[in-house]
Design a protein around this motif. Sequence first.
Motif, mmCIF file in Angstrom:
data_model
loop_
_atom_site.group_PDB
_atom_site.id
_atom_site.type_symbol
_atom_site.label_atom_id
_atom_site.label_comp_id
_atom_site.label_asym_id
_atom_site.label_seq_id
_atom_site.Cartn_x
_atom_site.Cartn_y
_atom_site.Cartn_z
ATOM 1 N N GLY A 3 0.356 -1.301 0.004
ATOM 2 C CA GLY A 3 -0.164 0.376 -0.081
ATOM 3 C C GLY A 3 1.098 0.696 -0.316
ATOM 4 O O GLY A 3 0.243 2.346 0.158
ATOM 5 N N THR A 4 1.924 1.401 -0.499
ATOM 6 C CA THR A 4 2.876 2.513 -0.012
ATOM 7 C C THR A 4 3.152 2.870 -1.545
ATOM 8 O O THR A 4 3.391 1.706 -2.363
ATOM 9 N N ALA A 5 3.650 4.234 -1.800
ATOM 10 C CA ALA A 5 3.443 4.432 -2.436
ATOM 11 C C ALA A 5 4.839 3.586 -3.528
ATOM 12 O O ALA A 5 6.276 3.753 -2.680
ATOM 13 N N GLY A 6 4.735 3.536 -4.497
ATOM 14 C CA GLY A 6 6.062 3.086 -5.065
ATOM 15 C C GLY A 6 6.140 1.995 -5.676
ATOM 16 O O GLY A 6 6.469 1.111 -6.074
ATOM 17 N N THR A 7 4.794 1.115 -4.553
ATOM 18 C CA THR A 7 4.910 -0.282 -4.659
ATOM 19 C C THR A 7 4.356 -0.727 -6.191
ATOM 20 O O THR A 7 3.136 -0.595 -6.166
ATOM 21 N N PRO A 8 4.899 -1.430 -6.615
ATOM 22 C CA PRO A 8 4.433 -2.080 -8.254
ATOM 23 C C PRO A 8 2.869 -2.634 -7.563
ATOM 24 O O PRO A 8 3.166 -3.696 -6.776
ATOM 25 N N GLY A 9 1.928 -2.734 -8.332
ATOM 26 C CA GLY A 9 0.722 -3.574 -8.432
ATOM 27 C C GLY A 9 -0.532 -3.284 -7.517
ATOM 28 O O GLY A 9 -1.714 -3.786 -7.483
ATOM 29 N N THR A 10 -0.414 -2.039 -6.053
ATOM 30 C CA THR A 10 -0.898 -1.937 -5.446
ATOM 31 C C THR A 10 -1.533 -0.957 -6.364
ATOM 32 O O THR A 10 -1.818 -0.158 -6.878
ATOM 33 N N PRO A 11 -2.720 -0.711 -5.633
ATOM 34 C CA PRO A 11 -4.230 0.132 -5.560
ATOM 35 C C PRO A 11 -3.622 1.347 -5.999
ATOM 36 O O PRO A 11 -3.878 2.332 -6.613
ATOM 37 N N ARG A 12 -2.783 2.176 -4.965
ATOM 38 C CA ARG A 12 -2.854 3.465 -5.681
ATOM 39 C C ARG A 12 -1.570 3.740 -6.395
ATOM 40 O O ARG A 12 -1.575 4.773 -7.569
ATOM 41 N N LEU A 14 -1.332 2.058 -9.153
ATOM 42 C CA LEU A 14 -1.930 1.406 -10.079
ATOM 43 C C LEU A 14 -3.209 2.851 -10.746
ATOM 44 O O LEU A 14 -3.518 3.244 -12.273
ATOM 45 N N ARG A 15 -3.492 3.366 -9.915
ATOM 46 C CA ARG A 15 -4.283 5.048 -9.448
ATOM 47 C C ARG A 15 -4.034 5.698 -10.919
ATOM 48 O O ARG A 15 -3.807 6.516 -11.255
ATOM 49 N N ALA A 16 -2.642 6.100 -9.923
ATOM 50 C CA ALA A 16 -1.404 7.107 -11.140
ATOM 51 C C ALA A 16 -0.934 6.438 -11.852
ATOM 52 O O ALA A 16 -1.214 7.801 -13.019
ATOM 53 N N MET A 17 -1.223 5.025 -12.449
ATOM 54 C CA MET A 17 -0.746 5.104 -13.999
ATOM 55 C C MET A 17 -1.826 5.767 -14.866
ATOM 56 O O MET A 17 -1.960 6.160 -15.950
ATOM 57 N N ASN A 18 -3.785 5.519 -14.217
ATOM 58 C CA ASN A 18 -3.942 5.738 -15.130
ATOM 59 C C ASN A 18 -4.896 6.977 -14.962
ATOM 60 O O ASN A 18 -4.678 8.021 -16.286
ATOM 61 N N ASP A 19 -3.894 7.935 -13.307
ATOM 62 C CA ASP A 19 -4.423 8.917 -14.005
ATOM 63 C C ASP A 19 -3.421 9.594 -15.113
ATOM 64 O O ASP A 19 -3.359 11.019 -14.935
ATOM 65 N N ARG A 20 -2.071 9.205 -15.150
ATOM 66 C CA ARG A 20 -0.677 9.557 -15.903
ATOM 67 C C ARG A 20 -1.505 9.500 -17.590
ATOM 68 O O ARG A 20 -1.567 10.233 -18.289
ATOM 69 N N ALA A 21 -1.935 8.349 -17.700
ATOM 70 C CA ALA A 21 -2.450 7.964 -18.411
ATOM 71 C C ALA A 21 -3.617 9.054 -19.505
ATOM 72 O O ALA A 21 -3.763 9.456 -20.604
ATOM 73 N N ALA A 22 -4.327 9.710 -18.489
ATOM 74 C CA ALA A 22 -5.649 10.552 -18.887
ATOM 75 C C ALA A 22 -4.792 11.138 -19.590
ATOM 76 O O ALA A 22 -5.164 12.130 -20.062
ATOM 77 N N LEU A 23 -3.980 12.240 -18.538
ATOM 78 C CA LEU A 23 -3.811 13.973 -18.408
ATOM 79 C C LEU A 23 -2.726 13.615 -19.972
ATOM 80 O O LEU A 23 -2.686 14.556 -20.127
ATOM 81 N N ASP A 24 -1.902 12.334 -19.593
ATOM 82 C CA ASP A 24 -1.156 12.837 -21.576
ATOM 83 C C ASP A 24 -1.835 12.468 -22.812
ATOM 84 O O ASP A 24 -1.951 13.607 -23.616
ATOM 85 N N ASP A 402 2.668 13.425 -10.900
ATOM 86 C CA ASP A 402 2.731 11.354 -10.797
ATOM 87 C C ASP A 402 1.815 11.771 -9.172
ATOM 88 O O ASP A 402 1.813 12.683 -7.993
ATOM 89 N N THR A 403 0.374 11.678 -9.342
ATOM 90 C CA THR A 403 -0.172 11.437 -8.099
ATOM 91 C C THR A 403 -0.403 10.700 -7.384
ATOM 92 O O THR A 403 -1.036 9.526 -5.765
ATOM 93 N N SER A 404 0.473 9.375 -6.933
ATOM 94 C CA SER A 404 1.342 8.195 -5.980
ATOM 95 C C SER A 404 1.712 8.593 -4.556
ATOM 96 O O SER A 404 1.482 7.999 -4.149
ATOM 97 N N ARG A 405 1.882 10.399 -4.797
ATOM 98 C CA ARG A 405 3.179 10.473 -4.214
ATOM 99 C C ARG A 405 1.716 10.829 -2.936
ATOM 100 O O ARG A 405 0.719 11.605 -2.908
#
Length: 405
Positions: A3-12, A14-24, A402-405
Amino acid sequence: MAGTAGTPGTPRVLRAMNDRAALDLLLEHGPLSRTRIGKLTGLSKPTASQLLARLEAAGLVLAGGTTEGRPGPGAQLYEVNPAAAYAAGLDVTPGRILAAVADVTGRTVGRYELPTPGRRPAVPVVQQVTDALDGAVKAAGLARGDLHRLVIGTPGAFDPGTGRLRYASHLPGWHSPALLDELAAALPMPVEYENDVNLAAVAEQRLGAARGHEDFVLLWNQEGLGAALVLGGRLHRGWTGGAGEVGFLPVPGAPLVRKVSRTGSGGFQELAGSQALAGLARESGVTDVPSGPYTEVAAALVARAARADADDDPHRRLLQTYATRLATGLASLVSVLDPELVVLSGTSLTAGGEALRDLVRDELEELAASRPRLAVGDVTEHPVLRGALESALATTRDEVFDTSR
């Protein structure tokens, strides 16, 4: 810990990856509806709605207008918030510093030009830089503290070992070993330094003729003759930052230049640099060579020569000889690097357009075994400055989006 920021596969994450894809996608396409973002990202409508609400709350997107042209009420449109971040770029030459500020969408919102005439600057370089930057910031209606990052483009390169500017003896005032520390102390934002031709390549790769290309060479001819080398999608700078300083390349047809660090020139520069065009024009029989700064004279001569049709026209002979000289140096680069593409940039090349490109290509086919595609640069309005802004914006977006922070 899960659940910590930067841990691959955690919801946070994955949400940050989707956020960045939408912003791009919003940067690429402009305003989009929730439904369109969902289709482009593959997210469900509820997930897309949550994403947009999250980005809006973070100040990264704005709800703007609505769709039109369809029956019923229009769908809400969303766009990247331009005020989410700002970045700046500087293009430094011996005669001026051109500064610009762009918002996070890439739109230039302020520009300023500071003349810097004279071989010995009366004003210290640090003050020149801050004055130019402040002029652009003021034109944008901002303050220095609003900037997230600054990229400064100069001829030559700062040696990573010594911090001193190399390969640019013609740039007065920039060679103090303490300069980078002084600039860091004077400027409140992170500052990066990059070779001017490398930044022109960044502009072409992001916005112009090199889009979609991972391996290409950009040949530049304006105040000086140089090249940018992009290998595997990354700029190749070399051990001291001097990769691409092809003006120093010994080439057939030019006398062997020795002690190049003192002369600031080399064989390829003497053979095909902008300063050689006026003399080459006279040798070709052109009688009405204009006067003025050599870069402007070279561009005017090449542009006029590109319009000449008859083989016996002196301007046509000028263009053919110039193409041969350019291809002579390019052949060495092509033989070693085997690039997919060669982009011709800088006013002494872009002024020749497709006519010069075709002649250089034909000559290169005779001189080199490989066959790269040649293209004229698309980014012709201040390409170094545009590249500085694009470079600064790329890092700024990575940080701000980067919204994972």
